[in-house]
Every structure is written in C-alpha cells, then in structure tokens.
Design an enzyme around this catalytic site. Structure first.
Site, PDB file in Angstrom:
ATOM      1  N   GLU A 191      73.989  -5.796 138.415  1.00  0.00           N
ATOM      2  CA  GLU A 191      74.824  -4.593 138.421  1.00  0.00           C
ATOM      3  C   GLU A 191      74.511  -3.878 139.716  1.00  0.00           C
ATOM      4  OE1 GLU A 191      75.739  -1.414 138.970  1.00  0.00           O
ATOM      5  OE2 GLU A 191      74.821  -0.446 137.223  1.00  0.00           O
ATOM      6  N   GLU A 200      76.668  -1.153 147.828  1.00  0.00           N
ATOM      7  CA  GLU A 200      75.294  -1.531 147.507  1.00  0.00           C
ATOM      8  C   GLU A 200      74.969  -2.937 147.969  1.00  0.00           C
ATOM      9  OE1 GLU A 200      73.779  -0.821 143.636  1.00  0.00           O
ATOM     10  OE2 GLU A 200      74.559   1.211 143.519  1.00  0.00           O
TER      11      GLU A 200
END
Length: 736
Positions: A191, A200
């Site tokens: 995730e 990210e």
C-alpha cells in the site's frame, strides 16, 4: 515546540503521504548508517519559532524519546489511514481470497504490520484469530522507517505475531535474495499510494520488486489501479493560481506579476491534493469522467507513459482545472474496489460508503491563466503524461510539450514558486487593501524611515518601496533568501522603485547591532507574517515574527511602529464528526489489536493521563461535516510592542447551538495597527489559511435539545498558555 523532519531514501517508502509533517518547509531526507549489530538514523529536528534545525540520532536498540517521537508520528496520516475501515476491509477480503496456502509473501511499506498480520492469519489454515506457525509459509515485512519499525514490533508482540513475520528494517530496493530473504516472494502485498497515486514511488518500487524480489507471474494485492479525471470550472480553483488576472482587478498599483512576466510568481505545475467535495457547490462540471492511466501491479510498469484523449464538453464554460482520482481494483476477479472519487461521481465501482478521510484526497491540476473556454459538444484534446513519480496534463496540445518545457527552462531562473493558497492571498483585493492601508498610514508618520521586513513577504517589501521614495527597506527573507532578492530585482522597474533603496539580508543573524543598519535605528518593522515553506504550520507557530522582533530589539527605535502590533488567539467550539472519527483511538482493526499505537500516533480518546491528542493544522472547511457551536471568542493576546514572553489566557465559552462538540478550532487574528482598525483574520471562513484543531478525548453533547430544555453542557472554560522557549501553546478545557 521542536518538530522532527524525516525522509527515507527509498522512493517506494518516501513517506510522502503517511509521514510527511504538514509544516515541513522542504523535502528533506532521512540519512541512515548501519553496522553489523545496529542501525542508526539521523533525523532533523526543526524549531518553528527560530527556524533553526539540528540532527538527532535514533538508535535501533534505544527507545525514541517521547518528546521526539510523538510530535513526529502524531502529525502523520498513519492514524487516519488505520481508521479507514473501507480500506482495511477491502485489503482483508482480498488477502483472504488471494493467500490460500502457505507461500512467501512480501509486504513493502509494512507500517504497523496490519497487512502482514492479515497475510499470516490467512496462511493459518483458516484460523480467524491467530496464525499458526507454518514452516512452509513466510511473511517478510519490509519497513525502512525506524520509528515505525519500533511501533510495528510492539503491535506484532501484542497480537502474538512476533514469530510469524520477519521484519526487515531496510528500504525495499536494498533487499537481496539470499541475504535478507531466502527466496523470491510468491505474493506481493503493498500500500504505497498517495493522493496523486505515484508520489510514494509506486513505479520504481514495482520495477525493483519484479526485477529482484518476486517470482515470475506473482500474485499481487492490489491487482490494478486506474486514474480518472474530469474537466471543471471553478472560481475558487482559478484564484489559487492566476495571480496576474486577480491582482489586475485590485488596481492598487502593486504588480507582483507585471505584464510580460506572467510566470515570475506562480504555483508549481503539479497536481495538488484537495478535498474537492468541499467545493462541490462551486464546481461546474464540463465533461463526463474519463479514464487516463492504468497500472497493473502484477507486471513491471514503464517509467514513463503518455496518452491523448478526446474529451467532449458537456457544458459551456471555462476549464480552470482537471480534477483527478483513482480506483483501486484489489482482486484479480474485479470484485473488490476502493475509490478516491469525489462524491458527485456515481459508478458501480465507486465506494459510496467510504467515510471522509484525510490520507487520500482528490487531486487538482490547474489550467494556466483564466482557463480554456469551451462550448457544449466541443471536443478538446487532453495530453496526459506520467513519470515515475507524477502525472501532468496539457490542454493545449497545439503547442508541443517540448516547447512548453523549453520555455519553462528559459525562465526558470526568474520564477518564484509559492503555494496555491499564498498566490490566492496575494491576489485577494480585500487583503491587499488592508496591507496597503496599514503600510501607507505607517509611512506617513515617518520621514526617510528604515523599514525592516522580518518575514518572507515580497508584497510588503514592494509596497514600502513603491509607496515611499525616501524609505530604505531591509528585507530579511529567512526562507526566500537570494531567490527573493532576484525576484525583487526583476519586478523593481514595473513597480517604480530602485534596488538602491532595497537590501536583502544575505546571511542570517542571531544578534543585531547598529553596524548592521548603517548606524540607523529601525522605524518600521513589518511582517504579514509569512514564512516561506511553513504554510502547513499551526497558526501560533507564525509567532516566529514575535521572536524575530525580540532578536531585533537592540536596533529598534523607541517609537518604532510594528505591524502587526499584536496577535489574538481566537477559537470556536466545533462539531467535527468526520475529522474526529478519522483521528479516534484504535482498538481492533480487522481483528488485530492496535491500541498500543494510540499515544504515539496522537489519537483522541482512551489515552492514559496526562496524555492528550496534539493540536494539528487543518483547513477546517475541508474537514467534511462541520458546524460552529459557539460564538468566536478570544483566548489570549500577544503584544509585539514588547519582547516575546510567556502568555496565559482564560475564557468562558457558552454554546449557542445544540450539537455534539468534538473540539475547538483555533487561529490568530493579526491586528495590524495600534488603533485596532485593521485586523487580518485567519479563521475558518478565510479558506486560504489552516487553523489549529484541538480534538476532545470524547465528544460532548452541548446546548439545548431543541425543546427549550438543556440537553447537555451549556458552557466550558478554555485555558491556554504560550511557552516562548518552545513556541508551544497548551490548551486545557473544562466542561460544565
């Protein structure tokens, strides 16, 4: 109050959305060193009141001091993410149907270990509460952030999972098969998504994992993610980036963006995360939703991609922005989805029951200038590109992207990049009038004044130089530095002043003497206050201006004019159910006890005395369901005519509306003149500023019950104290 700033070196665990401090001025990185027996991380400690910073060391075998750990992790979005029940349920359902037999599972960016524990349980032969030890199954939890690893180990110990999961405190691109893990993994669980999707480091993480860590054709959770967009018209979004047009309406003679220099002061060309549901009534939809990019987790993604889309307009209007979101398909069969779409989107795969959460928002890409006019039925060509870490758009493909890039490179040295909210403030006619009036009145009382701009206000500097032909201006620009000086040089002619009368401090000073001001005392000390890079700070951390005023005290004249002359800490009791629920204390998440993380992550409720959840900065108006339950009241005042000192305030608050009180919104009103006639508020109705939020440990019913009878607490006493050594404001409350 010292804040801790950290950043990992791994693009896959950049902590951009989970652990980025909202008031960090720049993207700083976490430096790590290792020995055979221990790991050590260096973490930057930042003091908001002075702007000073220093590196501290966190050792793997030592507990992080609470004074350091809590301000750091409490300001992250880990807690908000763990309270996202839709996310948690979707992952649990998918893991249970994907991991059906013992195998090697790799969890990248393990956080508190929730997904790793779900995997270990799924391999436990159907046991719903504990995972059985299975020598053929293996779970590898990769987490590079040492403070989070310490928390992860506590969570696993509490849940009896310490022997079931192999925790590795490394970046995922540092893992080596045969060294850190015995074999390539059969399943990847991850995730590593932010609001924009790629920020990210999703792409480089998947690339390295497929190249070095996974078997061929691995199982993956999630399976696929798709980005969508929609063309919109919005006056609010337009004001966040088009300074040239908005300041032209002010007609005050100040040109922050002179004609011919439209890019001199602007926002960065990127997607900005925002709760678009908060501006639903102000948005005009100009197209149907359209699919942009699709990324499969089960195969190695490309670093770069480009697509062209023909978008048909559904309304007449002017395209001010592209609103985007993503839809996560967690399972291979396409039965389990999670969506970050705004609530106005109705789709079979949209998670309509998704609660308000702050860790994943929609994104906004601004269309330059006034926007692109379109007519209903007209088709426009949208060019979308993605790199390894971002997605960008071009609504004017007739201009080759290479030419746009080259134009940006040619003017890069002359561009000052500011956040959207600061651009909107500088274009706001009411705000500009207040500042201009205050400065003009102050200058009228001085002949040949020496004026010091203590913060990063280019507006104040230009105003003084523009309005007075005899003033000498010394701008400290603690954040802008040379970039601020270069900007002033570029716009000086357009604003009819000479740089001979404007000086920008090139070196930071902690002690001032008359030698620094050419033997002249300071007649006028000015700040908005605004400190470049600190836009996400708590409101009272802008009391740095008071600290700066104190440092400058030796060179201030006896009758110096200081603007603002004081700050007033204001507050209002609020009903904030969505925000409170996103920050509430954790118990069990999908069967796993997480209560041990509550104090460290800054949860509200169920904390052992004297622990309390921290004050955190939020745009109140974007916090889902909100309601004011009291009149605005004054908590305490800060007098800038005197050096910085400890302050204390107390107020009796009577509730004027019935409801459930979840906490208090706090902000500072800046009194600009000694007559108290010009006040710049940063309250909840001023949407370009964040407020501080103090959430209650437990919601309280307040006000009457609608039938004239008391249904709950009628009042509360608020006490606050300001510590000048730390810059911290302590808030206490007593309900009656």
């Amino acid at each position: 109050m010292f804040s801790l700033i950290s950043k990992t070196l791994n693009p896959s665990l950049s902590l951009r959305s989970k652990t980025q401090l909202t008031w960090i001025p720049h993207s700083l990185r976490l430096t790590t060193t290792r020995s055979m027996s221990t790991q050590r991380v260096f973490q930057l400690k930042f003091e908001p009141l002075t702007g000073n910073s220093e590196w501290i060391v966190i050792d793997e075998n030592e507990d992080v001091p609470e004074s350091s750990q809590e301000p750091l992790l409490a300001t992250t979005s880990y807690l908000d993410m763990l309270n996202d029940s839709c996310r948690n349920r979707a992952y649990r359902l998918t893991i249970d149907k994907t991991v059906t037999k013992p195998c090697h599972v790799l969890d990248i960016g393990a956080g508190t270990g929730l997904l790793s524990m779900m995997v270990a349980r799924a391999m436990g032969s159907g046991d719903s509460t504990t995972a059985k030890r299975n020598t053929k199954g293996m779970v590898t939890a990769c987490e590079s952030y040492l403070p989070m690893v310490k928390l992860l180990r506590k969570v696993m110990h509490i849940n009896g999972m310490g022997r079931n999961i192999n925790v590795i405190n490394k970046r995922s691109d540092e893992l080596k098969v045969g060294v850190d893990v015995v074999s390539r993994a059969d399943v990847l669980v991850s995730e590593i998504l932010d609001s924009e999707l790629l920020g990210e480091g999703l792409i480089p993480t998947l690339q390295h994992a497929h190249d070095m860590l996974l078997v061929e054709n691995p199982l993956v959770v999630p399976f696929r993610v798709t980005t969508y967009g929609q063309l919109v018209e919005s006056k609010y979004l337009w004001k966040l980036h088009d300074l040239h047009t908005n300041e032209a309406k002010a007609s005050d003679g100040i040109q922050l963006v002179p004609t011919g220099l439209h890019a001199i002061l602007r926002v960065k060309s990127q997607q900005y995360a925002m709760h678009c549901d908060a501006i639903t009534k102000e948005i005009k939809l100009l197209s149907e939703p359209f699919k942009i990019f699709e990324f499969d987790f089960w195969k190695r993604p490309d670093s770069h991609g480009e697509t062209e889309l023909q978008i048909k307009a559904t309304n007449d209007g002017r395209v001010n922005a592209v609103v985007s979101w993503w839809v996560l398909q967690l399972d291979q069969e396409g039965k389990i989805f999670y969506s970050t779409a705004p609530r106005w989107i109705s789709s079979p795969i949209n998670t309509s029951t998704r609660d308000w959460c702050d860790h994943w928002k929609q994104c906004v890409w601004f269309v330059q200038g006034k926007g692109m006019p379109i007519c209903k039925g007209e088709e426009v060509l949208l060019n979308a590109c993605h790199t390894e870490t971002s997605i960008s758009y071009n609504l004017n493909p007739k201009i080759p992207r290479s030419k746009v890039t080259q134009d940006n490179l040619n003017t890069e040295d002359f561009q000052l990049i500011l956040p959207p909210e600061r651009i909107a403030i500088y274009g706001d006619g009411e705000w500009r009038l207040c500042m201009l009036t205050t400065i003009r009145n102050a200058l009228s009382q001085r002949a040949e004044p020496l004026c010091v701009v203590a913060d990063d206000s280019v507006f104040s500097t230009i105003c003084i130089a523009h309005l007075s032909k005899t003033a000498h201006v010394l701008s400290l620009f603690p954040g802008l530095g040379d970039r601020g000086a270069q900007y002033l040089e570029t716009v000086a002619d357009a604003n009819r002043f000479s740089m001979d009368r404007v000086e920008v401090l090139r070196k930071r000073k902690t002690c001032w003497t008359m030698d620094d001001t050419h033997q002249k005392k300071v007649d006028l000390l000015i700040g908005e206050p605004y400190y470049y890079g600190n836009d996400g700070m708590l409101p009272w951390q802008n009391l740095r201006f008071w600290k700066d005023r104190t440092v400058l005290d030796p060179i201030l004249s006896e009758d110096v004019l200081i603007m603002p002359c004081k700050g007033i800490l204001k507050a209002c009791a609020m009903s904030l159910p969505d925000l409170w629920n996103s920050r509430r204390s954790l118990s069990k998440i999908e069967g796993f006890d997480h209560a041990v993380v509550n104090t460290t992550l800054g949860a509200c409720g169920d904390l052992s005395p004297p622990k309390e959840g921290p004050c955190l900065p939020f745009f109140i108006w974007q916090c889902g369901e909100i309601k004011e339950l009291s009149e605005v009241f004054t908590v305490m005042e800060f007098d800038y005519s005197k050096p910085i000192s400890q302050c204390h305030g107390k107020a009796l608050v009577e509730f004027t509306e019935p409801g459930i009180c979840h906490g208090f919104a706090l902000w500072i009103d800046w009194v600009m003149d000694v007559e108290n006639s010009i006040v710049l508020s940063t309250g909840p109705d001023k949407r370009y500023w964040k407020q501080g939020v103090k959430l209650l440990a437990a919601p309280v019913t307040v006000g009457n019950n609608g039938f004239g009878r008391t249904g709950g607490c009628c009042s509360t006493v608020i006490e606050a104290s300001f510590d000048p050594s730390s810059g911290e404001v302590n808030i206490q409350h007593t309900f009656s």
